[in-house]
Scaffold this motif. Structure first.
Motif, PDB file in Angstrom:
ATOM      1  N   GLN A 230      37.787  43.068  30.204  1.00  0.00           N
ATOM      2  CA  GLN A 230      37.158  42.710  31.479  1.00  0.00           C
ATOM      3  C   GLN A 230      36.844  41.216  31.525  1.00  0.00           C
ATOM      4  OE1 GLN A 230      32.960  43.437  31.723  1.00  0.00           O
ATOM      5  NE2 GLN A 230      33.120  44.287  33.796  1.00  0.00           N
ATOM      6  N   ARG A 231      36.305  40.703  30.438  1.00  0.00           N
ATOM      7  CA  ARG A 231      35.939  39.286  30.379  1.00  0.00           C
ATOM      8  C   ARG A 231      37.178  38.396  30.417  1.00  0.00           C
ATOM      9  NH1 ARG A 231      34.968  35.577  26.122  1.00  0.00           N
ATOM     10  NH2 ARG A 231      33.435  33.969  26.699  1.00  0.00           N
ATOM     11  N   ALA A 232      38.240  38.816  29.738  1.00  0.00           N
ATOM     12  CA  ALA A 232      39.474  38.022  29.750  1.00  0.00           C
ATOM     13  C   ALA A 232      40.013  37.880  31.167  1.00  0.00           C
ATOM     14  CB  ALA A 232      40.514  38.676  28.843  1.00  0.00           C
ATOM     15  N   ILE A 233      39.955  38.944  31.939  1.00  0.00           N
ATOM     16  CA  ILE A 233      40.437  38.889  33.327  1.00  0.00           C
ATOM     17  C   ILE A 233      39.524  38.007  34.170  1.00  0.00           C
ATOM     18  CG2 ILE A 233      40.822  40.260  35.406  1.00  0.00           C
ATOM     19  CD1 ILE A 233      41.631  42.590  33.608  1.00  0.00           C
ATOM     20  N   ARG A 234      38.220  38.165  34.003  1.00  0.00           N
ATOM     21  CA  ARG A 234      37.283  37.416  34.840  1.00  0.00           C
ATOM     22  C   ARG A 234      37.344  35.921  34.550  1.00  0.00           C
ATOM     23  NH1 ARG A 234      33.040  39.298  32.942  1.00  0.00           N
ATOM     24  NH2 ARG A 234      32.236  37.463  31.856  1.00  0.00           N
ATOM     25  N   ILE A 235      37.424  35.540  33.286  1.00  0.00           N
ATOM     26  CA  ILE A 235      37.433  34.120  32.934  1.00  0.00           C
ATOM     27  C   ILE A 235      38.697  33.443  33.456  1.00  0.00           C
ATOM     28  CG2 ILE A 235      37.658  32.521  30.994  1.00  0.00           C
ATOM     29  CD1 ILE A 235      35.705  34.229  29.460  1.00  0.00           C
ATOM     30  N   ALA A 236      39.841  34.114  33.305  1.00  0.00           N
ATOM     31  CA  ALA A 236      41.111  33.493  33.676  1.00  0.00           C
ATOM     32  C   ALA A 236      41.370  33.542  35.172  1.00  0.00           C
ATOM     33  CB  ALA A 236      42.260  34.166  32.916  1.00  0.00           C
ATOM     34  N   HIS A 237      40.874  34.570  35.864  1.00  0.00           N
ATOM     35  CA  HIS A 237      41.298  34.774  37.254  1.00  0.00           C
ATOM     36  C   HIS A 237      40.152  34.999  38.232  1.00  0.00           C
ATOM     37  CE1 HIS A 237      45.384  35.106  35.688  1.00  0.00           C
ATOM     38  NE2 HIS A 237      44.890  35.909  34.755  1.00  0.00           N
ATOM     39  N   GLY A 238      38.937  35.175  37.735  1.00  0.00           N
ATOM     40  CA  GLY A 238      37.801  35.302  38.626  1.00  0.00           C
ATOM     41  C   GLY A 238      37.617  36.660  39.258  1.00  0.00           C
ATOM     42  N   HIS A 239      38.475  37.622  38.921  1.00  0.00           N
ATOM     43  CA  HIS A 239      38.338  38.967  39.482  1.00  0.00           C
ATOM     44  C   HIS A 239      37.505  39.843  38.555  1.00  0.00           C
ATOM     45  CE1 HIS A 239      41.383  37.981  42.475  1.00  0.00           C
ATOM     46  NE2 HIS A 239      41.037  39.094  43.093  1.00  0.00           N
ATOM     47  N   SER A 240      36.647  40.632  39.151  1.00  0.00           N
ATOM     48  CA  SER A 240      35.750  41.483  38.384  1.00  0.00           C
ATOM     49  C   SER A 240      36.297  42.904  38.322  1.00  0.00           C
ATOM     50  CB  SER A 240      34.356  41.490  39.012  1.00  0.00           C
ATOM     51  OG  SER A 240      33.493  42.367  38.323  1.00  0.00           O
ATOM     52  N   TYR A 241      36.456  43.418  37.119  1.00  0.00           N
ATOM     53  CA  TYR A 241      36.831  44.808  36.886  1.00  0.00           C
ATOM     54  C   TYR A 241      35.623  45.526  36.274  1.00  0.00           C
ATOM     55  CZ  TYR A 241      41.847  44.218  37.790  1.00  0.00           C
ATOM     56  OH  TYR A 241      43.068  44.003  38.389  1.00  0.00           O
ATOM     57  N   GLU A 242      35.345  46.713  36.745  1.00  0.00           N
ATOM     58  CA  GLU A 242      34.200  47.470  36.269  1.00  0.00           C
ATOM     59  C   GLU A 242      34.610  48.342  35.086  1.00  0.00           C
ATOM     60  OE1 GLU A 242      30.616  50.228  38.196  1.00  0.00           O
ATOM     61  OE2 GLU A 242      32.478  49.865  39.299  1.00  0.00           O
ATOM     62  N   VAL A 243      33.785  48.370  34.048  1.00  0.00           N
ATOM     63  CA  VAL A 243      34.044  49.162  32.839  1.00  0.00           C
ATOM     64  C   VAL A 243      33.181  50.418  32.884  1.00  0.00           C
ATOM     65  CG1 VAL A 243      33.869  49.231  30.332  1.00  0.00           C
ATOM     66  CG2 VAL A 243      34.690  47.155  31.470  1.00  0.00           C
ATOM     67  N   MET A 244      33.789  51.583  32.668  1.00  0.00           N
ATOM     68  CA  MET A 244      33.042  52.835  32.655  1.00  0.00           C
ATOM     69  C   MET A 244      33.888  53.929  32.023  1.00  0.00           C
ATOM     70  SD  MET A 244      33.309  54.203  36.596  1.00  0.00           S
ATOM     71  CE  MET A 244      32.590  52.719  37.271  1.00  0.00           C
ATOM     72  N   PRO A 245      33.262  55.003  31.548  1.00  0.00           N
ATOM     73  CA  PRO A 245      34.051  56.157  31.103  1.00  0.00           C
ATOM     74  C   PRO A 245      34.765  56.782  32.290  1.00  0.00           C
ATOM     75  CG  PRO A 245      31.704  56.671  31.102  1.00  0.00           C
ATOM     76  CD  PRO A 245      31.819  55.202  31.338  1.00  0.00           C
ATOM     77  N   ALA A 246      35.947  57.316  32.053  1.00  0.00           N
ATOM     78  CA  ALA A 246      36.768  57.840  33.143  1.00  0.00           C
ATOM     79  C   ALA A 246      36.078  58.981  33.872  1.00  0.00           C
ATOM     80  CB  ALA A 246      38.117  58.300  32.598  1.00  0.00           C
ATOM     81  N   CYS A 247      35.220  59.727  33.184  1.00  0.00           N
ATOM     82  CA  CYS A 247      34.544  60.845  33.846  1.00  0.00           C
ATOM     83  C   CYS A 247      33.641  60.364  34.962  1.00  0.00           C
ATOM     84  CB  CYS A 247      33.742  61.655  32.832  1.00  0.00           C
ATOM     85  SG  CYS A 247      32.406  60.728  32.037  1.00  0.00           S
ATOM     86  N   GLU A 248      33.074  59.167  34.836  1.00  0.00           N
ATOM     87  CA  GLU A 248      32.202  58.647  35.882  1.00  0.00           C
ATOM     88  C   GLU A 248      32.987  58.222  37.112  1.00  0.00           C
ATOM     89  OE1 GLU A 248      29.318  55.774  34.765  1.00  0.00           O
ATOM     90  OE2 GLU A 248      28.703  56.846  32.970  1.00  0.00           O
TER      91      GLU A 248
END
Length: 603
Positions: A438-456
C-alpha cells in the motif's frame, strides 16, 4: 438460505405490488438527453423473460426501447453487434449504515436478481434498469429510500461502455474496421519496444485488447525473450479455448545438486470476472515490464533469478471473449447450467476450500454469484487448481505468492474471504506485506489503497466505541475463492486479492487512459512484493529498492525505494552477520554513519 429463482417467481403478485406504494418516484433517472446511434441487438432470452415478468408483476410501462439506440455516439467504434443493450440501465450507490439496511438491500438485490457491482464497509453499488428503481426502493427500509446517489446514469453508462472499446487508427479503419479486431497491430507489427514510427509509444497498452490480440502478443514475448520467458497453457476452457500464461524467470543452469530446491513461484492473474478488463491489461503490463527489464534493471534481474513469475491475464477466456462480442458487462464464465436461460458460474466462488454454494446460490443459476451445484463445477477454476497442484507435485514448484487482480474499489485484501471468524496462521506477515505494498503505491503514485481482510470486503462494519459491529448478511457469497484456496490448500504464504482503480466513478468501465497508470502502480507493488519475499526467504540477492516503469515507451527506469529496508551499508566483520548478534562499534561519529534496521520475520 437465499430464495431461489423459482421461489421468487412464485411470490404473490398482490404482495409484491403492495411494496411499491409511496415509493419515491424514479423519474430522476429518466431525464437523459439522447443522441442517435446504431440499433443494438435484443437482450438475451432470460433478460427478456425476466423483464416481462417484472413488468407484469408491478405493472410497469414498457421501457422506451427506442431510446437505447439514441444513447450512444454515432461515431462509437464498438460495432453494434458487440454490445448488449444497457441504454436503460443506471448504477446507484447505496450508503449503508445499519444492520437492517444491509439485510434489506441484500435480500432485495437477490429477490430482483440485480447486478451488485461492488461493495465495501459502508456502500454498495448496484446496476439495474431505471424502470426497476421504484420496485427496488419499495423493498428497502425507509432509511435507504433516500440514501442513494446515481454513479452512472443511463447515458453515462452506455457511453462508458462504448468508450472502453479500441478506437481504429487511420481514416479507413475508422469507417470500416470493427474495433474488436487487431487492426492497429496489422499496420504496424509488434516490436520489442511496441513503438510506432510516428512517435506514439506503447500502443499495446493505449487500448484494452481482445483475446485475439493478447494471445499472439504473449507468443511474441516468448519468442523474443527466450532466455527468461516461456509460454505455458493452464488448461482448456469450457468452450475449448486455451488459458494462456507466461512463465518469467531465469532457471539456474550450473546447479549440480541431485535434489535441487523447489523453484519459488509467484502467480499473478486477472480476468476471473470477464468484465474486469483493467485486471487483464494490468497483468500484461507488469509481465511486459519485468520481461523487458531483465538484464537492464538490477533489481528486476535479481528478482527473476530468485523467483519465477507466472502471468495469466485471463483465467476466463470464454467470458472475456463474450464481453467483446456480445455483453460488455458479463461477469461469469459461459458454462451451461441447469437452467437453460441462465449460463455461467462465478469462477471466484467455485474453488473447493470452504465452498458455500449449497447455502447461498445453489439452485439460482441466474445469480451473478452463482457458485455451481458443487465445488469445482466451473471448468476454468478446476483447470487452474489442477495445473497448480501438478506444478507443485510434479514440476518442482513451490507457490510462495498469489496476486489475484480484480476491479474495482482500490483495496488490498488478504485471507480469509469466507469468514472473519478464522484467523490465517501468517496474519502478521500478511498485514505487514500488505501495508508495505500500500505504501509503495501511495509514495510513487499518490493513490490510496485500503488494506483489510477479504472477509470484511464481503460484510459491512460500523465502528462504535472503537469496536467493530458486523452488519449482516453478506452482500454476496464469499466462500470458494481462489484467494483462500491458494493460501490454505497450496500454502502460498503471501496471497492477496488486489482490487484496482477506481472507487466507483467508472467502476468496471475504467477509461483506457488509466491502463498505463494502473499498470505502473501495480508494477511498483509487485517489485516491493518481490523484495519482501527475497528478504523473507533469506536469498542472497535480496533487494529493497523498488524500480518501476518510468516512461510510456516501455523502458524500465529506477524509481524511489518504496520500503524502509535499506538505509545504507554498515561495515561489520563476516562473523557478525547474523541478525541476532550485537555489533559494538567504538570511536565512530554517529552523525557520519547510516544505520541499517533489520526486521525479524516470523517464518
Amino acid at each position: 438460505m437465499r430464495p431461489s429463482h423459482a421461489a421468487w417467481l412464485a411470490l404473490p403478485v398482490a404482495l409484491l405490488s403492495s411494496l411499491v406504494v409511496a415509493v419515491p418516484s424514479p423519474s430522476a433517472y429518466r431525464d437523459q438527453q439522447a443522441i442517435s446511434a446504431p440499433t443494438l441487438p435484443e437482450r438475451s432470452r432470460w433478460r427478456r423473460l425476466s423483464g416481462h415478468l417484472i413488468d407484469s408483476i408491478w405493472g410497469l410501462p414498457r421501457s422506451e426501447t427506442g431510446s437505447v439506440a439514441k444513447i450512444l455516439k454515432t461515431n462509437a467504434q464498438a460495432p453494434s453487434h458487440t454490445l448488449a443493450r444497457y441504454g436503460g440501465d443506471v448504477v446507484l450507490r447505496f450508503n449503508v449504515s445499519t444492520s437492517e439496511e444491509a439485510k434489506g438491500l441484500a435480500e432485495a438485490a437477490d429477490t430482483l436478481l440485480l447486478d451488485v457491482w461492488e461493495f465495501s464497509q459502508d456502500w454498495v453499488d448496484i446496476r439495474l434498469s431505471k424502470d426497476i428503481v421504484g420496485p427496488l426502493l419499495g423493498l428497502l427500509p425507509a432509511s435507504l429510500q433516500q440514501a442513494h446517489t446515481p454513479l452512472l446514469r443511463e447515458r453515462d453508462l452506455a457511453q462508458a461502455i462504448y468508450d472502453t472499446y479500441p478506437s481504429p487508427r487511420g481514416p479507413s479503419a475508422r469507417s470500416h474496421e470493427p474495433a474488436h479486431t487487431p487492426s492497429p497491430m496489422r499496420d504496424r507489427p509488434f516490436s520489442p519496444a511496441l513503438q510506432q514510427n510516428d512517435g506514439e509509444t506503447n500502443i499495446f497498452f493505449s487500448e484494452y485488447q481482445p483475446l485475439s490480440v493478447i494471445d499472439p502478443w504473449m507468443r511474441l514475448m516468448a519468442s523474443l525473450f527466450t532466455t527468461h520467458v516461456r509460454r505455458v497453457n493452464i488448461g482448456v476452457s469450457y468452450q475449448g479455448r486455451d488459458i494462456p500464461g507466461l512463465r518469467v524467470g531465469v532457471h539456474p543452469t550450473n546447479d549440480d545438486k541431485p535434489d535441487p530446491p523447489k523453484r519459488k513461484t509467484v502467480l499473478v492473474m486477472g480476468g476471473l470476472h470477464a468484465r474486469e478488463w483493467i485486471s487483464t491489461s494490468t497483468v500484461n503490463y507488469v509481465a511486459y515490464s519485468l520481461i523487458t527489464g531483465y538484464g537492464k534493471v538490477p533489481s528486476i534481474t535479481r528478482l527473476l533469478e530468485d523467483f519465477d513469475f507466472v502471468f495469466v491475464p485471463t483465467i476466463n477466456p470464454d467470458g472475456y471473449v463474450y464481453t467483446w462480442e456480445t455483453d460488455r458487462l458479463w461477469r461469469k464464465n459461459r458454462q451451461q447450467t441447469s437452467f437453460r436461460f441462465c449460463q455461467g458460474i462465478d469462477l471466484d466462488r467455485a474453488f473447493g476450500f470452504e465452498w458455500d454454494g449449497a447455502v447461498t446460490t445453489a439452485g439460482n443459476p441466474c445469480s451473478e454469484s452463482f457458485a455451481g451445484e458443487e465445488a469445482f463445477e466451473a471448468v476454468e477454476s478446476k483447470r487452474l487448481a489442477d495445473w497448480a497442484k501438478n506444478e507443485t507435485e510434479n514440476n518442482n514448484v513451490e507457490f510462495v505468492g498469489l496476486l489475484d487482480l480484480h476491479s474495482y474499489s482500490q483495496q488490498i485484501l488478504y485471507p480469509y474471504s469466507y469468514s472473519c471468524d478464522d484467523t490465517p496462521p501468517g496474519l502478521e506477515n500478511l498485514e505487514e506485506l500488505a501495508i508495505g505494498v500500500q505504501r509503495a503505491i501511495r509514495i510513487a503514485h499518490g493513490h490510496s489503497y485500503e488494506v483489510m481482510p477479504a472477509c470484511e470486503g464481503n460484510v459491512g462494519f460500523s465502528k462504535k466505541k472503537q469496536t467493530k459491529q458486523r452488519l449482516w448478511p453478506r452482500m454476496e457469497a464469499s466462500g470458494g475463492s481462489a484467494l483462500d484456496w491458494f493460501y490454505h490448500e497450496l500454502k502460498a504464504r503471501y496471497a492477496y486479492q488486489i482490487k484496482l482503480r477506481d472507487r466507483g466513478m467508472y467502476g468496471f468501465l475504467l477509461p483506457k487512459e488509466n491502463i498505463v497508470p494502473t499498470g505502473k502502480e501495480i508494477l511498483d507493488a509487485v517489485l516491493y512484493f518481490g523484495s519482501f519475499l527475497s528478504e523473507s526467504y533469506g536469498l542472497d540477492s535480496a533487494v529493497a529498492t523498488a524500480e518501476g516503469a518510468g516512461s510510456e515507451s516501455g523502458e524500465v527506469e529506477a524509481q524511489e525505494d518504496a520500503g524502509p529496508q535499506e538505509a545504507g551499508p554498515v561495515a561489520v566483520d563476516e562473523q557478525d552477520q547474523a541478525e541476532e548478534d550485537w555489533v559494538w562499534v567504538e570511536d565512530i561519529d554517529p552523525e557520519g554513519v547510516q544505520w541499517e534496521l533489520k526486521r525479524r520475520r516470523r517464518r
